[in-house]
Each structure stands twice: as structure tokens, then as C-alpha cells.
Design an enzyme around this catalytic site. Structure first.
Site, PDB file in Angstrom:
ATOM      1  N   ASN A   1      28.876  39.148  29.123  1.00 46.32           N
ATOM      2  CA  ASN A   1      28.320  40.103  28.171  1.00 46.32           C
ATOM      3  C   ASN A   1      27.657  39.440  26.974  1.00 46.32           C
ATOM      4  O   ASN A   1      27.302  40.122  26.011  1.00 46.32           O
ATOM      5  CB  ASN A   1      29.410  41.066  27.688  1.00 46.32           C
ATOM      6  CG  ASN A   1      29.858  42.028  28.773  1.00 46.32           C
ATOM      7  OD1 ASN A   1      29.164  42.217  29.770  1.00 46.32           O
ATOM      8  ND2 ASN A   1      31.017  42.619  28.605  1.00 46.32           N
TER       9      ASN A   1
ATOM     10  N   LYS B 280      33.284  38.715  26.917  1.00 50.58           N
ATOM     11  CA  LYS B 280      33.356  37.721  27.982  1.00 50.58           C
ATOM     12  C   LYS B 280      31.993  37.073  28.141  1.00 50.58           C
ATOM     13  O   LYS B 280      30.994  37.517  27.568  1.00 50.58           O
ATOM     14  CB  LYS B 280      33.801  38.366  29.294  1.00 50.58           C
ATOM     15  CG  LYS B 280      32.923  39.513  29.778  1.00 50.58           C
ATOM     16  CD  LYS B 280      33.474  40.122  31.057  1.00 50.58           C
ATOM     17  CE  LYS B 280      32.640  41.324  31.509  1.00 50.58           C
ATOM     18  NZ  LYS B 280      33.167  41.920  32.752  1.00 50.58           N
TER      19      LYS B 280
ATOM     20  N   ASP C 220      35.684  44.130  25.442  1.00 49.19           N
ATOM     21  CA  ASP C 220      35.167  43.552  26.697  1.00 49.19           C
ATOM     22  C   ASP C 220      34.347  42.299  26.418  1.00 49.19           C
ATOM     23  O   ASP C 220      33.295  42.089  27.027  1.00 49.19           O
ATOM     24  CB  ASP C 220      34.329  44.580  27.453  1.00 49.19           C
ATOM     25  CG  ASP C 220      34.135  44.198  28.924  1.00 49.19           C
ATOM     26  OD1 ASP C 220      34.958  43.416  29.435  1.00 49.19           O
ATOM     27  OD2 ASP C 220      33.176  44.674  29.550  1.00 49.19           O
TER      28      ASP C 220
END
Length: 593
Positions: free
Chosen positions: A395, A392, A390
Site C-alpha cells: 500500500n 504494508k 492496513d
């Protein structure tokens, strides 16, 4: 035999129609310059056509092309998605589901109700069973064989496909569907009943799959998502001016004592973020000058989404992150009857998505610095057998000095060593690698694809792939080539093309890659990796935080909300299975004395 009435399929229509342009606007596309392209797409972010952009650049139609087509920027945050774990038994594809209404298990004839008896539902035929019953099924799923070769042959040979004669029927007493177990609602004409069958056969009997009903034919595979939103209660928020801190001090100036912590040890001050999972709150540890970010998860949402295992994995990775300077550090975790709490370091510099939206894009020096620290964090996770999945802009957060932290480990997969792989469909659509979209087995190479997309967004301020919907976006990711504006250096284009290689075996970052190690790429020339890991390199940008409660780098829509948790209904609390959260509470010895 009774079935619930068929659901009506809603068709998505596009209200926007293609309008005819005026005669002055009917010019050849090859003669459009950058200014005309910007005017035509004024007021809405246009999808980039990579093929068209490459043609314009290669044909020399835009001699002064400097990336003007890419100037719209990233205007919205993009949420991650994850398909539920599927348990395949006799053709059934069961996923965990919380049933909000009384539902009868056709196998054991007992009700599925509450979190303690949360059950499974087949994505194909919608039958519902207890978790303890799903592996005892004897018959095949009706939806799994309706298009098999034998079924098609019999249907075409004998033209017979009506084993039941269903008619709309009004039931005079409470009746449950013999297939999915759901109560038939209404006062009359609640569902369908077979005229030729006096009994209600169980759907688990080994019957011919040609007997699929019209109701079960219309059911399609669904991904269960939770749209539970957190509501706010009234409380007073401490003023920003009450506590002032120099810019050189971290939010937690000392190390608290090692002990067990609970909700009563913290004072909630502000809301930093909010979503379907719960809230992220800024909190102060009582009788200290230590401030932390607390991620609060609602237990009912975690149970409903079958995310208990993911929550425990996130805690493990956060605890491991204290051993690396560029991973978010965990202070402790604790729980109440209704919520789970992750107490983490407060990163008051905001995330990269916020900064990209403010500045449009980063220069190459700043992008290189952030990319190097992210590479250091990713390699640490991969060496521990952890796949992030995840990565991106949302984050990646900045601390008070301007160094990055990788946060939010809810999508992680553990123990990915050697030839071990995963196949779960999860991640943020814009950052998904082609092998995830195609449903192939994958390993840590998907993180390097996401890193290439993230690096492109930092340098260009635009996503490399786009589409009007997810289907078009996924098609472009799997088939289209990336277009690079001319102002990018050769080194930047080279590393991004290696990272966004559609063949995962040739992608930069994978073991035995022909392009070598990612740290040795020309783009990272000048980076002293040993000094970087010791945080001895000065960041190119330092957040201008005025004091510890300054939340200027967070969305004002969140920070203006009242920092209180939403109470959970007493009936839901009573039905929760608290045993699943046993062992969640933890105090990190690496961040305490």
C-alpha cells in the site's frame, strides 16, 4: 421440526512428513554455519526461529554473522482480512449475508432474496432473518447457552440432552428448515425431522438451550469472505509507443475543469491490478493529456460483503488526502448501475513490495527516507482522528519523482479521538499488532506496530515474524522477540524495538510515550521535517519510467490483460438496492479548476 443434514467437517492434513537425515547431516545445530543453513532451506523460504537466531548470535557460534539467515526475502504478496461487523442480540451474533438461494425468515415468514432484502445470519446457530427482524428476537440463541453452567449442571445431573428425536426424513413437498430458513435440497432424505413433534416450532421461542440439535452443534462461527473474481473481455490495448512523455512530467499535466464526471469521460488503457474487489485500470481523460488510476468495485461484491460503509469512508479519506503530499490524491468518484469508480492519481513508480522483491532489501539511507515520509502521512491521518489499520509494503506507492504515497484506505476507522477505541479484527496478518490478535480494544497505536514491521522489512528484506500457518504466526507475534541481524545500526534496532513493543501503552508513537516523539529518534537524525513536508528533499531513488504508459513497475500478469469491466447479470442488477450508494459521486475541488 426439520433441520438440514449435518455438514461433514474436513480435517486439514499435512502431506509433508519428517524425513530422516543422513549420518553426515546429523550434526549439532550449534555448529551450523550460514552456508549450511542456506543449503538446507534451498528452494523454499524457511520460517525464522527468533529464539534460535538470538542464541546463535549471543553464543558467538557465527562470528561473521551478517544476516545471511535473513536473505530469502519476501516472495509473495499478503492480502488483508477483516471480520464482519457483528450485531449481538439475545446471544445471537448476526453478520450480514447475501443468500444465493431462496431462504425463509422464521420470524416474519417472508423470503430473503436479492440485495434489497439482504439479511443477517447468526454465526453460532446459523439462523437467518431480515435486517428489520433481527432486533425483534425474543428467544436466546441455542448456541450461546449450550455450554453455560446451568446447562452443564442439568446435563450431568439428569443425563438428559435429547429433547428432540431426529430421524432422516424424505419430504414430499418443498420444505424449508425451521431454523436457518434454507430450502432442503434433494429428492429424498433431504434432512432431519423430529418424530415427537407434529409442528415446526420457531427457533425464536424461549426454549431450554439443552435442546441444541446435532446439526446446530456442528456449526461454528464463520467469517464471510467473497471470492468473486473479475473475468476479462476482449479489447485492444493502446501501444506504449503511441504516447511518450519526459520523465519530469506527471501523468496529469493540467487540472481539468470542475464538473460531474462519468464512465464515458475516460478511455481504459491497461489493467494495473486485480482482485476479488474488482480491478484497478489505467485510464485517460478524453480530450486531455491526463492519465489516472481508476479503482473499479463491483456493487454486488460490496453489498455481499456489507462494505458499503467502508467504501464511503474510503472516499472521505481519499478526498482529505489531497491536503497532504504523501497521501494518494483523489480526482473524482462516480458510479454506474453495476460498478463504483474511484479516479485517483496514477502513481507509475510501483509499490514498495515490487521494489523489495527486485532488490531484496533497501539500504538504511533509502529506508530512512521512505520511513520519514510515511511517518509524516501517518501523523496527518492520526491528527484527523483516522486509524489506518492496513499499513504494508503493498500500500506504499512511488510517484514519478520517487516520493511515497499511502494508498488504499478501505480499512480506515474514523473519529478515533482521545479515549475512543475500536475492536474489529482486521488488517494483514503479518502486520497485525498483538492487541488486535488478542481481541482487545485498540487505537492508532496499531499503526505504529505495523510501521515497525514495515521498517524491518525494508531494512532486512524479511518479515520479523513467520509461521507455517496463521495460528503459529499470531502466536509468534504475541510471544516471540524479534531477532535483528548484526549489520543493522544501533539507531535502527532501537527504533524498531520501540515500535514493536508488545505493550501498546509503552509503544513508540503513542501519546505521552516515555521514548519521546518518533520524529526525535536518533534514527531520523539529519531529516529536516519542514523541508520534507514541502517535498524539498531529493529522493534517493527515482523510477526509470520511459513514458506515461510505461508499466514496468507493475505485475506483467495484470498489464497484459484486457482493460474491460465484467458485465453483471441483469437479474442481479434488478435486485440491487441502489439507494445505499446515494451520494457516492463526487468531484474533488482541490484537484480541479
Amino acid at each position: 421440526m426439520m433441520f438440514t443434514g449435518g455438514s461433514h467437517t474436513k480435517k486439514r492434513t499435512n502431506n509433508s512428513s519428517n524425513k530422516k537425515s543422513s549420518s553426515q547431516d546429523r550434526i549439532e545445530r550449534s555448529r551450523l554455519n550460514c552456508q549450511e543453513i542456506r543449503v538446507r532451506y534451498a528452494g523454499r523460504p524457511p520460517p525464522i526461529n527468533p529464539s534460535r537466531v538470538r542464541q546463535i548470535v549471543q553464543d558467538g557460534e557465527l562470528d561473521d554473522f551478517d544476516g545471511a539467515i535473513f536473505t530469502n526475502g519476501i516472495a509473495r504478496r499478503r492480502g488483508a482480512i477483516k471480520h464482519q461487523k457483528v450485531h449481538e442480540v439475545k446471544g445471537h451474533k448476526f453478520v450480514a449475508k447475501f443468500f444465493r438461494s431462496p431462504t425463509l425468515c422464521p420470524f416474519c415468514k417472508e423470503f430473503l432474496w436479492g440485495f434489497g432484502k439482504q439479511g443477517y445470519q447468526c454465526q453460532l446457530c446459523q439462523c437467518a432473518v431480515h435486517k428489520r427482524c433481527h432486533d425483534k428476537i425474543l428467544g436466546k440463541c441455542p448456541g450461546s447457552g449450550k455450554e453455560s453452567q446451568s446447562t452443564i449442571y442439568l446435563r450431568e445431573r439428569f443425563k438428559i440432552d435429547v429433547p428432540h428425536r431426529f430421524r432422516i426424513h424424505s419430504f414430499m413437498s418443498p420444505t424449508f428448515c425451521d431454523h436457518c430458513g434454507t430450502l432442503l435440497y434433494g429428492f429424498f432424505k433431504q434432512g432431519l425431522k423430529c418424530e415427537g413433534s407434529k409442528r415446526s416450532p420457531s427457533p425464536f421461542e424461549d426454549t431450554t438451550p439443552t435442546g441444541s440439535t446435532s446439526a446446530s452443534r456442528r456449526n461454528s462461527a464463520k467469517s464471510s469472505t467473497s471470492s468473486t473474481d473479475e473475468s476479462d473481455s476482449s479489447t485492444e490495448v493502446e501501444s506504449d509507443s503511441e504516447v511518450a512523455r519526459p520523465l519530469t512530467e506527471p501523468p496529469a499535466r493540467n487540472r481539468p475543469k470542475f464538473r460531474k464526471y462519468g464512465a464515458g469521460d475516460f478511455v481504459f488503457l491497461k489493467v494495473l491490478g486485480k482482485g476479488s474487489f474488482g480491478k484497478v485500470l489505467l485510464a485517460e481523460l478524453k480530450n486531455t493529456e491526463c492519465y489516472y488510476a481508476i479503482k473499479c468495485l463491483k456493487k454486488d461484491v460490496v453489498l455481499e460483503d456489507d462494505d458499503v460503509e467502508c467504501t464511503l469512508i474510503e472516499r472521505k479519506v481519499l478526498a482529505l488526502g489531497t491536503k497532504h503530499p504523501y497521501l494518494c490524491h483523489l480526482f473524482c468518484t462516480f458510479q454506474t448501475e453495476s460498478h463504483l469508480f474511484f479516479v485517483m492519481e496514477y502513481l507509475n513508480g510501483g509499490d514498495l513490495m515490487f521494489h523489495i522483491q527486485q532488490s531484496g532489501k533497501f539500504d538504511e539511507h533509502r529506508s530512512r527516507f521512505y520511513a520519514a515520509e510515511i511517518v509524516s502521512g501517518l501523523k496527518f491521518l492520526h491528527n484527523k482522528g483516522i486509524m489506518y489499520r492496513d499499513l504494508k509494503l503493498d500500500n506504499i506507492l512511488l510517484d514519478y519523482e520517487g516520493h511515497v504515497r499511502i494508498a488504499d484506505f478501505g480499512m480506515c476507522k474514523l473519529q478515533i479521538y482521545l479515549d475512543r477505541t475500536a475492536d474489529t479484527f482486521c488488517g494483514t496478518p503479518d502486520y497485525m499488532a498483538p492487541e488486535i490478535i488478542k481481541g482487545l480494544k485498540y487505537n492508532q497505536c496499531v499503526d505504529w506496530w505495523s510501521f515497525g514491521v514495515l521498517l524491518y522489512e525494508m531494512l532486512v528484506g524479511q518479515s520479523p515474524f513467520s509461521g507455517c500457518d496463521e495460528d503459529e504466526l499470531f502466536y509468534n507475534i504475541c510471544n516471540e522477540k524479534v531477532a535483528y541481524p548484526r549489520y543493522l545500526s544501533k539507531e535502527a534496532i532501537s527504533i524498531m524495538s520501540y515500535l514493536m513493543e508488545k505493550d501498546s501503552t509503552k509503544r513508540l508513537g503513542t501519546p505521552y510515550c516515555s521514548m519521546g516523539d518518533i520524529c526525535d529518534q536518533p534514527f531520523f537524525d539529519g531529516i529536516d521535517w519542514k523541508r520534507l513536508e514541502r517535498k524539498e528533499i531529493e529522493p534517493p531513488y527515482k523510477p526509470k519510467v520511459k513514458h506515461v504508459l510505461d508499466t514496468q513497475y507493475f505485475d506483467p500478469g495484470f498489464t497484459a490483460a484486457n482493460p474491460q469491466l465484467t458485465p453483471v447479470d441483469k437479474d442481479i442488477l434488478a435486485s440491487m438496492d441502489q439507494v445505499q450508494f446515494k451520494g457516492f459521486s463526487y468531484t474533488n475541488p482541490n484537484t480541479t479548476d
